[in-house]
Motif scaffolding. Structure first.
Motif, mmCIF file in Angstrom:
data_model
loop_
_atom_site.group_PDB
_atom_site.id
_atom_site.type_symbol
_atom_site.label_atom_id
_atom_site.label_comp_id
_atom_site.label_asym_id
_atom_site.label_seq_id
_atom_site.Cartn_x
_atom_site.Cartn_y
_atom_site.Cartn_z
ATOM 1 N N ILE A 3 0.854 -1.191 0.000
ATOM 2 C CA ILE A 3 0.000 0.000 0.000
ATOM 3 C C ILE A 3 0.886 1.236 0.000
ATOM 4 O O ILE A 3 1.748 1.405 0.862
ATOM 5 C CB ILE A 3 -0.934 0.008 1.216
ATOM 6 C CG1 ILE A 3 -1.932 -1.135 1.084
ATOM 7 C CG2 ILE A 3 -1.672 1.325 1.309
ATOM 8 C CD1 ILE A 3 -2.808 -1.309 2.280
ATOM 9 N N ASP A 4 0.687 2.053 -0.986
ATOM 10 C CA ASP A 4 1.480 3.263 -1.082
ATOM 11 C C ASP A 4 0.765 4.373 -0.325
ATOM 12 O O ASP A 4 -0.266 4.873 -0.740
ATOM 13 C CB ASP A 4 1.650 3.639 -2.559
ATOM 14 C CG ASP A 4 2.688 4.732 -2.727
ATOM 15 O OD1 ASP A 4 3.089 5.287 -1.690
ATOM 16 O OD2 ASP A 4 3.078 5.001 -3.863
ATOM 17 N N PRO A 8 -1.548 10.190 -3.470
ATOM 18 C CA PRO A 8 -2.969 10.476 -3.303
ATOM 19 C C PRO A 8 -3.801 9.638 -4.271
ATOM 20 O O PRO A 8 -3.366 9.373 -5.392
ATOM 21 C CB PRO A 8 -3.066 11.968 -3.646
ATOM 22 C CG PRO A 8 -1.896 12.227 -4.540
ATOM 23 C CD PRO A 8 -0.819 11.263 -4.156
ATOM 24 N N ALA A 9 -4.956 9.197 -3.825
ATOM 25 C CA ALA A 9 -5.829 8.441 -4.709
ATOM 26 C C ALA A 9 -6.395 9.390 -5.758
ATOM 27 O O ALA A 9 -6.355 10.607 -5.601
ATOM 28 C CB ALA A 9 -6.955 7.813 -3.903
ATOM 29 N N PRO A 11 -8.579 11.804 -7.522
ATOM 30 C CA PRO A 11 -9.674 12.597 -6.979
ATOM 31 C C PRO A 11 -10.957 12.357 -7.762
ATOM 32 O O PRO A 11 -10.937 12.259 -8.982
ATOM 33 C CB PRO A 11 -9.179 14.039 -7.160
ATOM 34 C CG PRO A 11 -8.176 13.969 -8.262
ATOM 35 C CD PRO A 11 -7.589 12.592 -8.250
ATOM 36 N N ASP B 142 -10.984 12.367 -0.493
ATOM 37 C CA ASP B 142 -11.039 11.388 -1.573
ATOM 38 C C ASP B 142 -9.954 10.325 -1.473
ATOM 39 O O ASP B 142 -9.717 9.578 -2.404
ATOM 40 C CB ASP B 142 -10.995 12.109 -2.923
ATOM 41 C CG ASP B 142 -12.279 12.895 -3.127
ATOM 42 O OD1 ASP B 142 -13.355 12.279 -2.990
ATOM 43 O OD2 ASP B 142 -12.224 14.110 -3.362
ATOM 44 N N HIS B 143 -9.324 10.262 -0.307
ATOM 45 C CA HIS B 143 -8.354 9.193 -0.091
ATOM 46 C C HIS B 143 -9.054 7.958 0.446
ATOM 47 O O HIS B 143 -10.087 8.053 1.085
ATOM 48 C CB HIS B 143 -7.298 9.628 0.937
ATOM 49 C CG HIS B 143 -6.375 10.678 0.414
ATOM 50 N ND1 HIS B 143 -5.060 10.729 0.748
ATOM 51 C CD2 HIS B 143 -6.587 11.711 -0.433
ATOM 52 C CE1 HIS B 143 -4.486 11.747 0.144
ATOM 53 N NE2 HIS B 143 -5.398 12.362 -0.569
ATOM 54 N N ARG B 144 -8.429 6.831 0.199
ATOM 55 C CA ARG B 144 -8.951 5.604 0.797
ATOM 56 C C ARG B 144 -8.732 5.637 2.300
ATOM 57 O O ARG B 144 -7.649 5.997 2.773
ATOM 58 C CB ARG B 144 -8.225 4.397 0.223
ATOM 59 C CG ARG B 144 -8.913 3.799 -0.981
ATOM 60 C CD ARG B 144 -8.129 2.627 -1.464
ATOM 61 N NE ARG B 144 -7.799 1.755 -0.326
ATOM 62 C CZ ARG B 144 -7.447 0.493 -0.446
ATOM 63 N NH1 ARG B 144 -7.383 -0.053 -1.624
ATOM 64 N NH2 ARG B 144 -7.158 -0.235 0.616
ATOM 65 N N HIS B 147 -5.676 4.149 3.818
ATOM 66 C CA HIS B 147 -4.383 4.826 3.716
ATOM 67 C C HIS B 147 -4.152 5.843 4.827
ATOM 68 O O HIS B 147 -3.093 6.450 4.881
ATOM 69 C CB HIS B 147 -4.266 5.543 2.356
ATOM 70 C CG HIS B 147 -4.152 4.590 1.215
ATOM 71 N ND1 HIS B 147 -4.015 4.987 -0.086
ATOM 72 C CD2 HIS B 147 -4.154 3.242 1.183
ATOM 73 C CE1 HIS B 147 -3.932 3.926 -0.865
ATOM 74 N NE2 HIS B 147 -4.030 2.860 -0.127
#
Ligand SMILES: Nc1ncnc2c1ncn2[C@@H]1O[C@H](COP(=O)(O)OP(=O)(O)O)[C@@H](O)[C@H]1O
Ligand SMILES: [Mg+2]
Lengths: 400, 246
Positions: A3-4, A8-9, A11, B142-144, B147
Motif C-alpha cells: 500500500i502506497d 494520493p488516490a 480525486p 477522496d483518499h482511501r 491509507h
C-alpha cells in the motif's frame, strides 16, 4: 499487498454522471456491441457463415453464463455472501420457460395431427394428448398441477422471475434472519441446491424426473424457421440481457448502495451500529441476483435444448464461484472474463476440440484432465493473484 | 438537564463469569462523562449492552424522556434511535474513501431502496465537508480510509459518529495509540461534541481524562466503584486500591 501511503488516490469530487464515473461500463458495452455485431455478420443464419450455428449457440450460452457470473459477483464479491446456490435459480428459470416451450410445441404438433381427422378435437382431447405425449416417459398421462398454465407464455415468463425470486426471498429471509454467515451460509445454500436437484430427479414431481425437459430449441410459432436463424435471435437476446444486467448491477454497486454492501462484506457488525438493517440489504441483494440468475437460465436452456436436474447439481454453483474468483471478485468485468474464459475453455477441452497430447509414456486426455487443470488454476489464482485476471487491469490503468 | 439514558440494575454473565454486576449509570443531555477502570472491568461490555450487541440477563436500559426500552431494539434500531458508537479498535471501511465512509454515516434514510436512489444533495455535500473539517480530514476526503494514519482513522470514526447526529455518543478508548498532539485534537473534538449532546468516553490515560474536565465514573468488576469529579475519585481509597495504586 503493498500500500502506497504517500500517493494520493485519484480525486473523484462531485458525482457527475453514472457513466462518466464508471468508464469501464462504457468500455464493456462497446465491446459487447462489437462482439454481437461481429458474431451476427459471421453467423450462418444472418451473415457470411463462418461461425457455425452450434458455435453461435455456444457463444450465446456463454453470454448467459457471464450474466449469472455478474450476479454472483454482486452477491459474493460485493456483498460477501458466498452463495453456492445461484445455479438453482438459473435452473428454475430454465424450467419455467422450458415448460412453455415444451407444452406449446407439443400442442401445435398434436393439433396438427388431430386436426387431420374429420371432427375437430375438443380442448380436453388436446390437453390429454399433450399430457400423454410429455409425461409418457415417466409413465403418466396426466398433466401435473404446476403445468396448468404451461400453455401461456406470459404466465411462464412471470414464473421465470417469480419462482427463483420467491425461493431466494424465502430462503434468504430464513437464513439471514438467524444471522447465519460465512461458511455456514455457504453450506446452507449448497444444501438448498442439493435438495432441489434431488427433488427434481424424482419422477413424480411433475417435471419429468431425470429426463428433464427437452426439445427446447424448437420455438413454438417459429417452428418453420431454421435453427441457424433462431440461434442468432437467442444470441441477440442473451447479449441484450447481459448488457442490461451489467448496467443494472453496475448502477446498483456504484454509489451509496454499493458502499453499504461493501461495508457489510468487510464488517457487518459495524454497519449495524451505523443504523443499517444488514439483513434487509443481504436479502435485497440475494433476491435481486437470484432473479437475474433465473432470467439468465431462461435464455440459456432454449439454446442448450435440454434441461435436467443434473444442471442444478451443487457442482454447477461451485464452478460459478470458481469463475468469479478466477476472473476477479468485486469488479463486474472480472466476473465476465472469468465466466467466458473458463466455460469456453471447458467446452473446447471437454468437447473434443483440443487435441490430446501424447507424451509417449502417457496420453493426456483433456476430458479427464480438464478438472485437474481447472482446480490447479483456481489454486494458483487464489494464492498468487487474489484479484484474479481482472486485477491485471489495475496495472494497465496505473501505467497509463 | 434531563435524563437521556438510564441503565439500572443490569447484570451479564459469560459462562458463569459475571462481567457486569448490578450496574446502574445515568447520562444527562448534554453531558460529557469519562469512564475509567482496570482492564476487564466491564467498560466495553457496558457499551455492548447499551448498543444492543450483548443482551443482559437482568436490568433495564431506558432511553430518552419517552422511556424507550432499548433491550427490545436491534443494533440498527438503537443506532437510528440516536446512539452512536466508536469501537476500541478503529473500524472504518478501509476499502472506501473518507467521503464514502462519511456519506454512509450521514443521518439519511437507511432503507435499501432509499439508499439505492440516494444522490448527494448540496446539503449532504456541505455536511460532509463540514464534518471532514471538524475532524481534520478535509484534505483527505477522496483518499482511501485504509491509507489514513491510525490517529486519522480514529478521527474519521468520530466524524462518522457525528454524521449520524446521535444524541448519545459512546466512545471506547479514542486516544489509544495516539501521539500527544493527536490526543489534544481528540480532546477538543469530544468536548466540542459534548456541548449539544451526551458523550461518554472510556479512557485509560489520566492526562486525557483531566483535559476532558468532566464527571468520572470508575468501574470495577462490573459495577460502579465511585463517581464524581476526577479529583474526588482519585482520592477515593477504594479506587486507589484497585486501580490507581497498581
Ligand atoms: N463475549 C464475551 N464472552 C466471554 N467473556 C467476555 C465477553 N465479553 C467480555 N467478556 C469478559 O468480560 C470482562 C469485561 O470485559 P470488557 O468489558 O471488555 O472489559 P474492559 O473494556 O473494561 O477492559 C472481561 O473479563 C472479558 O474477558
Ligand atoms: Mg475495553
Amino acid at each position: 499487498m503493498k500500500i502506497d501511503v504517500s500517493s494520493p488516490a485519484a480525486p473523484a469530487p462531485v458525482r457527475r454522471s453514472f457513466l462518466r464515473d464508471n468508464p469501464s461500463v462504457l468500455w464493456f458495452m462497446g465491446l459487447l456491441g462489437l462482439f454481437t455485431l461481429g458474431v451476427t455478420v459471421l453467423s450462418e443464419g444472418m451473415g457470411v457463415g463462418v461461425i457455425s450455428t452450434s458455435l453461435v449457440k455456444v457463444l450465446g450460452m456463454t453470454l448467459c453464463l457471464c450474466l449469472i457470473a455478474v450476479a454472483m459477483d454482486v452477491v459474493w464479491g460485493y456483498c460477501g455472501i458466498l452463495s453456492l446456490g445461484h445455479f438453482a435459480f438459473f435452473g428454475l428459470g430454465g424450467y419455467a420457460i422450458g415448460m412453455w416451450l415444451m407444452y406449446a410445441r407439443t400442442e401445435i404438433v398434436i393439433r396438427d395431427n388431430l386436426g387431420r381427422g374429420t371432427i375437430p378435437p375438443t380442448e380436453a382431447e388436446v390437453s390429454e394428448a399433450v399430457a400423454a405425449q410429455i409425461f409418457g416417459v415417466v409413465g403418466s398421462s396426466e398433466l401435473p398441477l404446476i403445468w396448468s398454465f404451461a400453455g401461456s407464455l406470459p404466465f411462464q415468463l412471470a414464473m421465470v422471475v417469480l419462482v427463483p425470486g420467491l425461493l431466494a426471498l424465502v430462503f434468504g429471509w430464513l437464513a439471514f434472519r438467524s444471522r447465519v454467515t460465512g461458511v455456514y451460509l455457504s453450506i446452507l445454500t449448497q444444501a438448498m441446491t442439493l435438495a432441489l436437484s434431488l427433488y427434481l430427479f424424482q419422477n413424480d414431481t411433475g417435471l419429468r424426473g431425470n429426463n428433464g425437459l427437452s426439445g427446447l430449441q424448437n420455438i413454438p410459432g417459429s417452428l418453420h424457421l431454421p435453427q441457424s436463424v433462431i440461434s442468432v435471435w437467442f444470441f441477440w437476446a442473451s447479449a441484450f440481457a447481459l448488457g442490461a444486467g451489467y448496467l443494472l448491477f453496475a448502477w446498483v454497486v456504484s454509489g451509496k448502495f454499493g458502499s453499504v454492501i461493501k461495508a457489510i462484506r468487510d464488517n457487518e457488525a459495524r454497519v449495524r451500529f451505523l443504523g443499517y438493517n444488514v439483513e434487509g440489504y443481504k436479502l435485497f441483494v440475494f433476491t435481486l441476483t437470484g432473479i437475474i440468475s433465473g432470467i439468465a437460465g431462461a435464455l440459456y436452456y432454449p439454446q442448450a435444448g435440454i434441461i435436467n436436474p443434473a444442471e442444478i447439481a451443487p457442482i454447477a454453483s461451485i464452478y460459478l464461484a470458481v469463475w468469479v474468483a478466477i476472473g476477479g471478485r468485486g469488479r463486474l468485468y472480472g466476473a465476465v472474463i472469468g465466466a467466458a474464459l473458463v466455460s469456453l475453455l471447458s467446452s473446447w477441452l471437454t468437447g473434443g476440440g483440443a487435441p490430446n497430447i501424447d507424451l509417449g509414456f502417457y496420453r493426456i486426455v483433456w476430458t479427464d484432465w480438464w478438472l485437474v487443470l481447472l482446480g490447479l488454476g483456481f489454486v494458483l489464482v487464489t494464492l498468487f493473484f487474489p484479484k484474479g485476471i481482472g486485477g491485471l487491469f489495475d496495472y494497465l490503468v496505473r501505467k497509463s | 438537564m434531563a435524563t437521556l439514558l438510564e441503565v439500572s440494575g443490569v447484570s451479564v454473565t459469560f459462562d458463569g463469569f459475571r462481567a457486569i454486576n448490578n450496574l446502574s449509570i445515568a447520562m444527562a443531555e448534554p453531558e460529557l462523562r469519562a469512564v475509567i477502570g482496570p482492564n476487564g472491568a466491564g467498560k466495553t461490555t457496558f457499551m455492548d449492552i447499551v448498543t444492543g450487541k450483548t443482551r443482559p440477563d437482568e436490568g433495564r436500559v431506558l432511553w430518552t424522556e419517552r422511556q424507550i426500552d432499548l433491550l427490545k431494539l436491534s443494533e440498527s434500531q438503537i443506532a437510528t434511535a440516536g446512539i452512536g458508537r466508536k469501537f476500541q479498535k478503529p473500524t472504518v471501511f478501509e476499502d472506501q474513501s473518507v467521503r464514502d465512509n462519511l456519506a454512509m454515516a450521514l443521518a439519511n434514510k437507511r432503507g435499501p431502496l432509499s439508499v439505492l436512489m440516494w444522490k448527494a444533495s448540496a446539503a449532504d455535500r456541505a455536511r460532509i465537508q463540514d464534518l471532514a473539517e471538524e475532524v481534520g480530514l478535509a484534505a483527505r476526503l477522496d483518499h482511501r480510509a485504509g491509507h489514513l494514519s491510525h490517529g486519522q482513522k480514529q478521527w474519521l470514526e468520530i466524524g462518522m459518529l457525528l454524521a449520524q447526529d446521535p444524541r448519545l455518543l459512546l466512545v471506547d478508548e479514542p486516544a489509544a495509540g495516539m501521539t500527544p498532539a493527536e490526543r489534544e485534537h481528540t480532546t477538543a473534538l469530544l468536548t466540542r461534541a459534548a456541548r449539544s449532546r451526551a458523550v461518554m468516553v472510556i479512557e485509560h490515560d489520566m492526562e486525557f481524562i483531566r483535559r476532558l474536565d468532566c464527571r468520572v465514573t470508575v468501574l470495577h468488576e462490573g459495577s460502579v466503584l465511585a463517581e464524581g469529579s476526577l479529583d474526588h475519585v482519585t482520592q477515593d481509597q477504594q479506587v486507589i486500591d484497585v486501580y490507581l495504586g497498581r
